[in-house]
Enzyme design. Structure first.
Site, PDB file in Angstrom:
ATOM      1  N   HIS A 116      33.923   7.443 -17.585  1.00  0.00           N
ATOM      2  CA  HIS A 116      32.675   8.139 -17.956  1.00  0.00           C
ATOM      3  C   HIS A 116      33.018   9.423 -18.696  1.00  0.00           C
ATOM      4  CE1 HIS A 116      33.280  11.024 -14.647  1.00  0.00           C
ATOM      5  NE2 HIS A 116      33.505   9.998 -13.843  1.00  0.00           N
ATOM      6  N   HIS A 157      20.186  13.956 -15.655  1.00  0.00           N
ATOM      7  CA  HIS A 157      20.763  13.758 -16.989  1.00  0.00           C
ATOM      8  C   HIS A 157      19.718  14.323 -17.938  1.00  0.00           C
ATOM      9  CE1 HIS A 157      23.583  10.286 -15.587  1.00  0.00           C
ATOM     10  NE2 HIS A 157      23.815  11.430 -14.985  1.00  0.00           N
ATOM     11  N   TYR A 170      39.509   6.875 -11.115  1.00  0.00           N
ATOM     12  CA  TYR A 170      39.141   5.802 -10.182  1.00  0.00           C
ATOM     13  C   TYR A 170      40.107   4.650 -10.397  1.00  0.00           C
ATOM     14  CZ  TYR A 170      35.072   8.690 -11.098  1.00  0.00           C
ATOM     15  OH  TYR A 170      34.247   9.768 -11.325  1.00  0.00           O
ATOM     16  N   GLU A 217      32.557  17.211 -14.811  1.00  0.00           N
ATOM     17  CA  GLU A 217      32.796  16.231 -13.747  1.00  0.00           C
ATOM     18  C   GLU A 217      33.828  15.161 -14.104  1.00  0.00           C
ATOM     19  OE1 GLU A 217      29.593  13.382 -13.088  1.00  0.00           O
ATOM     20  OE2 GLU A 217      28.305  14.501 -14.454  1.00  0.00           O
ATOM     21  N   ASP A 242       0.804  -1.225   0.000  1.00  0.00           N
ATOM     22  CA  ASP A 242       0.000   0.000   0.000  1.00  0.00           C
ATOM     23  C   ASP A 242       0.841   1.281   0.000  1.00  0.00           C
ATOM     24  OD1 ASP A 242      -2.258  -1.475  -0.060  1.00  0.00           O
ATOM     25  OD2 ASP A 242      -2.639  -1.384   2.096  1.00  0.00           O
ATOM     26  N   ASP A 244      28.589  12.581  -4.019  1.00  0.00           N
ATOM     27  CA  ASP A 244      27.895  13.132  -5.192  1.00  0.00           C
ATOM     28  C   ASP A 244      26.437  13.278  -4.773  1.00  0.00           C
ATOM     29  OD1 ASP A 244      26.624  13.619  -7.610  1.00  0.00           O
ATOM     30  OD2 ASP A 244      27.712  12.056  -8.718  1.00  0.00           O
ATOM     31  N   GLU A 266      32.785  17.673  -9.410  1.00  0.00           N
ATOM     32  CA  GLU A 266      31.664  17.966 -10.319  1.00  0.00           C
ATOM     33  C   GLU A 266      31.001  19.289  -9.968  1.00  0.00           C
ATOM     34  OE1 GLU A 266      28.338  15.172 -10.099  1.00  0.00           O
ATOM     35  OE2 GLU A 266      27.694  15.822 -12.092  1.00  0.00           O
ATOM     36  N   ARG A 290      36.358  12.392  -7.868  1.00  0.00           N
ATOM     37  CA  ARG A 290      35.588  13.125  -8.890  1.00  0.00           C
ATOM     38  C   ARG A 290      35.321  14.522  -8.363  1.00  0.00           C
ATOM     39  NH1 ARG A 290      31.955   9.740  -9.778  1.00  0.00           N
ATOM     40  NH2 ARG A 290      30.113  10.361  -8.606  1.00  0.00           N
ATOM     41  N   HIS A 340      27.156  16.151 -18.678  1.00  0.00           N
ATOM     42  CA  HIS A 340      25.864  15.899 -19.326  1.00  0.00           C
ATOM     43  C   HIS A 340      25.047  17.163 -19.175  1.00  0.00           C
ATOM     44  CE1 HIS A 340      24.449  15.391 -15.165  1.00  0.00           C
ATOM     45  NE2 HIS A 340      25.521  14.651 -14.981  1.00  0.00           N
ATOM     46  N   HIS A 364      28.154   4.297  -9.222  1.00  0.00           N
ATOM     47  CA  HIS A 364      26.778   4.535  -8.784  1.00  0.00           C
ATOM     48  C   HIS A 364      26.519   3.967  -7.382  1.00  0.00           C
ATOM     49  CE1 HIS A 364      25.284   5.139 -13.180  1.00  0.00           C
ATOM     50  NE2 HIS A 364      25.949   6.171 -12.710  1.00  0.00           N
ATOM     51  N   ASP A 375      23.675  19.010  -9.309  1.00  0.00           N
ATOM     52  CA  ASP A 375      24.401  17.727  -9.369  1.00  0.00           C
ATOM     53  C   ASP A 375      25.870  18.027  -9.092  1.00  0.00           C
ATOM     54  OD1 ASP A 375      25.407  15.236  -9.952  1.00  0.00           O
ATOM     55  OD2 ASP A 375      24.945  15.309 -12.093  1.00  0.00           O
TER      56      ASP A 375
HETATM   57  N1  GLY Z   1      24.934  12.186 -10.075  1.00  0.00           N
HETATM   58  C1  GLY Z   1      24.890  11.611 -11.350  1.00  0.00           C
HETATM   59  C2  GLY Z   1      25.918  12.146 -12.228  1.00  0.00           C
HETATM   60  O1  GLY Z   1      26.852  12.765 -11.777  1.00  0.00           O
HETATM   61  O2  GLY Z   1      25.834  12.063 -13.422  1.00  0.00           O
HETATM   62 MN    MN Z   2      26.782  13.722  -9.926  1.00  0.00          MN
HETATM   63 MN    MN Z   3      26.563  14.468 -13.131  1.00  0.00          MN
END
Ligand code: GLY
Ligand code: MN
Ligand code: MN
Length: 436
Positions: free
Chosen positions: A346, A357, A384, A380, A36, A256, A404, A402, A350, A239, A267
């Site tokens: 990566h 994103h 790693y 970003e 529920d 992050d 960002e 990272r 974005h 992630h 972000d």
């Molecule tokens: N937090 C997701 C990214 O950095 O793309």
């Molecule tokens: Mn991020």
């Molecule tokens: Mn990002």
């Protein structure tokens, strides 16, 4: 955001759709989390962009030139009993006054009314695939029209992807949108500062996450995505969101996290030593990522194309890792073979907006898209080094960094919306643990 902003968007979209076209947008369905209990409801970004209407069970129809009304909204009826359980509903009567609809109907009447509107259309603009259950309903309405078969029944000749038009509009942020993004950025920066200040060995990652949630919620905001709070080896899991490890002196912590304000996201990532002092190896990697970040930022100017910031970041990371002996070969070879991807897997950013994103094409045909004022993107870069990577000396293993930030393209260059959050390693060290 003011109703006029949504009106302007609808007019722009209706100009693109043109007479003879009908645009159809469904609200996001509510989703069950367990029995529920539902997930917190979040309106579909496209639907909200066009309507400003945040309730589920709604359909927006744009029919440019329709004499009896161009913007029709179907929504839930008022229902005192349901409202006792679930809270207030707008209802069709109020939807006209509050949300600028020319006409509004109960959602339960859609099967009777919408086919008649579609019958007038030559072209139907719709984003197929985003909401599969609604795809089936729309196809059902068109099929009904075809099967009526009576002389004079018209069916639309074409289905056209609405998202192409809409997402191009969403890519260029208005003043109202950048204002919302600045606000999300400001609260996100405050939350990162707060988390850095209270960080110390012995805390669990979720205690850092709690600082973010507290700061977001006390400003009436929510996380725009699951916060990533990765310490030690978890910093290398892109992630990671378990956020359950106890942090130790000597660890790096990669956080992050960003909030959403009025449907617009921030972000942001910072990486810092849990105990307030980078080790020599951690600082060496951090400084390469910082160089890559600076190089990418410099390339965020109108007239450059989408890939130039990434290309600049790759060059800096390749150079830096080669200098440390972590990559072999000439710079040209490292780039040609993409051997840097072992450590930087990566892209450098974005689009950012209502979705983290965000929508918008990165290429136009075969060519990278040019950067233009009003676009917002993240920068970003990261490095790693997997904890189990035996191809590098042990002292480098398990370092993940990272950095960002959120960046608006301006007529003369760019503006970093999250500039007030320190990146410089000395400034970061000074902040970590300062409020513990
Ligand atoms: N937090 C997701 C990214 O950095 O793309
Ligand atoms: Mn991020
Ligand atoms: Mn990002």
């Amino acid at each position: 955001m003011k109703p006029a902003e949504f009106g302007k968007r609808r007019r722009q979209l209706m100009r693109m759709i043109g007479r003879g076209g009908v645009g159809v947008l469904p609200a996001a369905p509510a989703r069950v989390r367990s029995r529920d209990v539902e997930y917190p409801y979040r309106q579909d970004s496209d639907f909200y962009y066009v309507t400003g209407f945040a309730e589920p069970e709604a359909i927006a129809v744009l029919a440019p030139g329709r004499p009896t009304g161009e913007y029709i909204l179907f929504c839930r009826e008022r229902d005192p009993e349901r409202e006792t359980w679930d809270g207030a509903r707008t209802g069709p009567e109020q939807a006209v006054a509050l949300f600028g609809a020319d006409d509004a109907f109960p959602i339960g009447d859609v099967d009777e009314i919408l086919p008649g509107i579609l019958e007038q259309a030559e072209r139907v603009y719709y984003s197929m695939g985003a909401h599969p259950e609604f795809d089936a309903r729309l196809i059902g309405w068109v099929t009904t029209l075809r099967h009526r078969g009576s002389p004079g029944t018209h069916t639309p000749d074409e289905f056209i992807a609405l998202d192409h038009l809409l997402h191009d509009l969403r890519l260029y942020k208005s003043r109202a949108e950048t204002a919302a993004m600045r606000r999300a950025a400001a609260v996100t920066v405050a939350a990162h500062r707060r988390a850095m200040a209270c960080c110390r060995p012995g805390l669990y990652e979720y205690e850092i996450e709690a600082e973010f949630l507290h700061e977001f919620h006390r400003h009436g905001m929510r996380p725009a995505y699951l916060p990533i709070v990765g310490s030690g080896p978890n910093a290398c899991v892109l992630h990671y969101s378990t956020n359950g490890r106890q942090m130790r002196a000597g660890d790096l912590l990669l956080v992050d996290a960003g909030c959403e304000h009025d449907f617009y996201a921030a972000d942001v990532t910072r990486t810092y030593p849990v105990s307030g002092r980078f080790s020599a190896e951690q600082r060496a990697i951090y400084e390469i990522v910082l160089e890559a970040h600076a190089a990418a930022l410099q390339a965020v100017v109108p007239g450059n194309h989408w890939d130039q910031p990434h290309d600049a970041a790759v060059a800096a990371i390749a150079r830096g890792l080669r200098r440390l002996g972590l990559l072999d070969g000439t710079l040209a070879t490292i780039r040609r073979t993409a051997s840097y991807r072992r450590f930087f897997m990566h892209r450098t950013g974005h689009w950012l907006g209502m979705d983290v994103h965000d929508v918008g094409d990165y290429k136009v045909g075969e060519q990278w898209r040019m950067l233009e004022p009003g676009m917002v993107l993240t920068v970003e870069p990261g490095i790693y080094i997997p904890p189990g990577d035996r191809s590098v000396p042990a002292r480098w293993r398990g370092i993940g960094v990272r950095i960002e930030d959120d960046v608006l393209v301006t007529p003369t260059g760019h503006e970093v919306l999250t500039q007030s959050l320190p990146r410089d390693p000395d400034a970061v060290e000074a902040l970590v643990g300062s409020g513990a």
